[in-house]
Design a protein around this motif. Structure first.
Motif, mmCIF file in Angstrom:
data_model
loop_
_atom_site.group_PDB
_atom_site.id
_atom_site.type_symbol
_atom_site.label_atom_id
_atom_site.label_comp_id
_atom_site.label_asym_id
_atom_site.label_seq_id
_atom_site.Cartn_x
_atom_site.Cartn_y
_atom_site.Cartn_z
ATOM 1 N N THR A 1 0.842 -1.184 0.000
ATOM 2 C CA THR A 1 0.000 0.000 0.000
ATOM 3 C C THR A 1 0.879 1.237 0.000
ATOM 4 O OG1 THR A 1 -0.154 -0.186 2.423
ATOM 5 C CG2 THR A 1 -1.980 -1.084 1.122
ATOM 6 N N ASP A 2 0.374 2.304 -0.619
ATOM 7 C CA ASP A 2 1.138 3.544 -0.746
ATOM 8 C C ASP A 2 1.101 4.363 0.540
ATOM 9 O OD1 ASP A 2 1.680 2.980 -3.426
ATOM 10 O OD2 ASP A 2 -0.116 4.025 -4.119
ATOM 11 N N THR A 3 1.887 5.407 0.568
ATOM 12 C CA THR A 3 1.877 6.353 1.674
ATOM 13 C C THR A 3 0.468 6.892 1.886
ATOM 14 O OG1 THR A 3 4.155 7.016 1.211
ATOM 15 C CG2 THR A 3 2.823 8.532 2.526
ATOM 16 N N GLY A 4 -0.020 6.817 3.113
ATOM 17 C CA GLY A 4 -1.341 7.351 3.425
ATOM 18 C C GLY A 4 -2.491 6.411 3.181
ATOM 19 N N VAL A 5 -2.233 5.251 2.579
ATOM 20 C CA VAL A 5 -3.282 4.267 2.326
ATOM 21 C C VAL A 5 -3.386 3.328 3.524
ATOM 22 C CG1 VAL A 5 -4.025 2.353 0.829
ATOM 23 C CG2 VAL A 5 -2.993 4.411 -0.167
ATOM 24 N N HIS A 6 -4.594 2.927 3.859
ATOM 25 C CA HIS A 6 -4.859 2.121 5.043
ATOM 26 C C HIS A 6 -5.138 0.668 4.662
ATOM 27 C CE1 HIS A 6 -5.472 6.217 6.440
ATOM 28 N NE2 HIS A 6 -6.457 6.336 5.560
ATOM 29 N N ALA A 7 -5.127 -0.193 5.654
ATOM 30 C CA ALA A 7 -5.511 -1.587 5.445
ATOM 31 C C ALA A 7 -6.475 -2.002 6.545
ATOM 32 C CB ALA A 7 -4.291 -2.503 5.442
ATOM 33 N N ALA A 8 -7.711 -2.306 6.158
ATOM 34 C CA ALA A 8 -8.642 -2.919 7.092
ATOM 35 C C ALA A 8 -8.365 -4.408 7.174
ATOM 36 C CB ALA A 8 -10.081 -2.681 6.640
ATOM 37 N N PHE A 9 -7.654 -4.914 6.148
ATOM 38 C CA PHE A 9 -7.322 -6.338 6.116
ATOM 39 C C PHE A 9 -6.108 -6.545 5.217
ATOM 40 C CE2 PHE A 9 -7.928 -10.759 4.584
ATOM 41 C CZ PHE A 9 -7.938 -11.408 5.797
ATOM 42 N N GLN A 10 -4.993 -6.836 5.825
ATOM 43 C CA GLN A 10 -3.753 -7.168 5.118
ATOM 44 C C GLN A 10 -3.306 -8.547 5.599
ATOM 45 O OE1 GLN A 10 -1.518 -7.190 2.674
ATOM 46 N NE2 GLN A 10 -0.557 -5.171 2.973
ATOM 47 N N VAL A 11 -2.677 -9.307 4.730
ATOM 48 C CA VAL A 11 -2.163 -10.631 5.082
ATOM 49 C C VAL A 11 -0.664 -10.655 4.818
ATOM 50 C CG1 VAL A 11 -2.225 -13.109 4.568
ATOM 51 C CG2 VAL A 11 -4.350 -11.781 4.619
ATOM 52 N N ALA A 12 0.096 -11.211 5.753
ATOM 53 C CA ALA A 12 1.547 -11.319 5.601
ATOM 54 C C ALA A 12 2.005 -12.671 6.142
ATOM 55 C CB ALA A 12 2.248 -10.188 6.344
ATOM 56 N N HIS A 13 3.150 -13.138 5.648
ATOM 57 C CA HIS A 13 3.698 -14.396 6.179
ATOM 58 C C HIS A 13 5.190 -14.238 6.449
ATOM 59 C CE1 HIS A 13 5.181 -15.379 2.019
ATOM 60 N NE2 HIS A 13 6.116 -16.013 2.709
#
Length: 259
Positions: free
Chosen positions: A50-62
């Protein structure tokens, strides 16, 4: 051992997801927190940047680690080392065939837009804003013409590193709720700034500055210079990531504020 995390974050104060030399990325904060619990340096991979200033209500990482910890440690323990504005929601174990980015089959974004003559104060940095009245029905008409597999070069940032501009847009829908427009987009993948560039055009259509058919003309022309300017990052949220059913992972978060 491969651990999968679901997380949410507020983009304000971060320079986007990706790790930066100055340590201002959400990835930097998460890697430091995970490393503190693992007792070793850990690198994490996300479903999407996601870019600067963009939010995540749902992100997945491993991430991979030989360290044995209960799953609660990868949630509450990691959260105790994260700054405000970032939180791990859940943790799962996965096989080596899981990859947060490459295993994803669909991603979704929502743009939350305040359509009101007066700019936001309370939600500044968390929502977009347009002062002129917008016609959601006309915006939906324009958005519908973009559904399908297309070359989205006209809505692609110049610095985009994607191998191909061809993406399959599966959903583009605008819903009015009072003074707010909730603008949802789902696709097999997104180009850099693609949603914000689509929003820039749709807002022009909704305001009556362009006819609904203009969006399809821009798409077919594949010329970024003819399209609308990139819209503000503040209202954009990563909200949805789908994986094959055998991974048994959630697709979104029930904690989402603008559900």
């Amino acid at each position: 051992m491969r651990i999968v995390l679901g997380l949410e974050y507020r983009g304000v104060g971060f320079c986007g997801w990706q790790s930066q030399p100055q340590g201002c990325g959400v990835q930097d904060a998460l890697e430091a927190a995970v490393s503190a619990i693992a007792g070793e340096k850990i690198g994490v991979t996300a479903a999407g940047r996601t870019d600067t200033g963009v939010h995540a209500a749902f992100q997945v990482a491993h991430f991979d680690t030989p360290t044995q910890r209960p799953l609660t440690a990868w949630v509450r323990g990691v959260n105790s080392h994260l700054p405000q504005g970032v939180a791990v929601l859940w943790a799962r174990e996965a096989g080596e065939d899981f990859h947060a980015r490459f295993a994803a089959t669909q991603r979704g974004y929502r743009y939350v837009l305040l359509n009101h003559p007066v700019r936001p104060g309370l939600n500044h940095g968390m929502i977009g804003w347009h002062h002129r009245p917008l016609d959601a029905a006309v915006m939906n008409l324009a958005a519908a013409s973009l559904i399908g597999q297309h070359d989205f070069s006209a809505f692609r940032a110049a610095e985009c590193q994607a191998r191909s501009p061809v993406k399959e847009l599966r959903l583009a829908h605008i819903e009015r709720r009072g003074d707010y427009l909730l603008c949802d987009f789902r696709a097999d993948g997104f180009l850099h700034h693609m949603v914000r560039n689509l929003m820039g055009g749709l807002v022009q259509v909704g305001a009556g500055s362009q006819p609904p058919g203009w969006m399809r003309e821009i798409l077919d022309g594949r010329d970024r210079t003819r399209a609308a300017p990139t819209f503000d990052a503040a209202g954009l949220y990563l909200t949805h990531i789908r994986y094959p059913a055998h991974f048994a992972l959630p697709e979104s978060s029930e904690r989402w504020l603008f559900a």
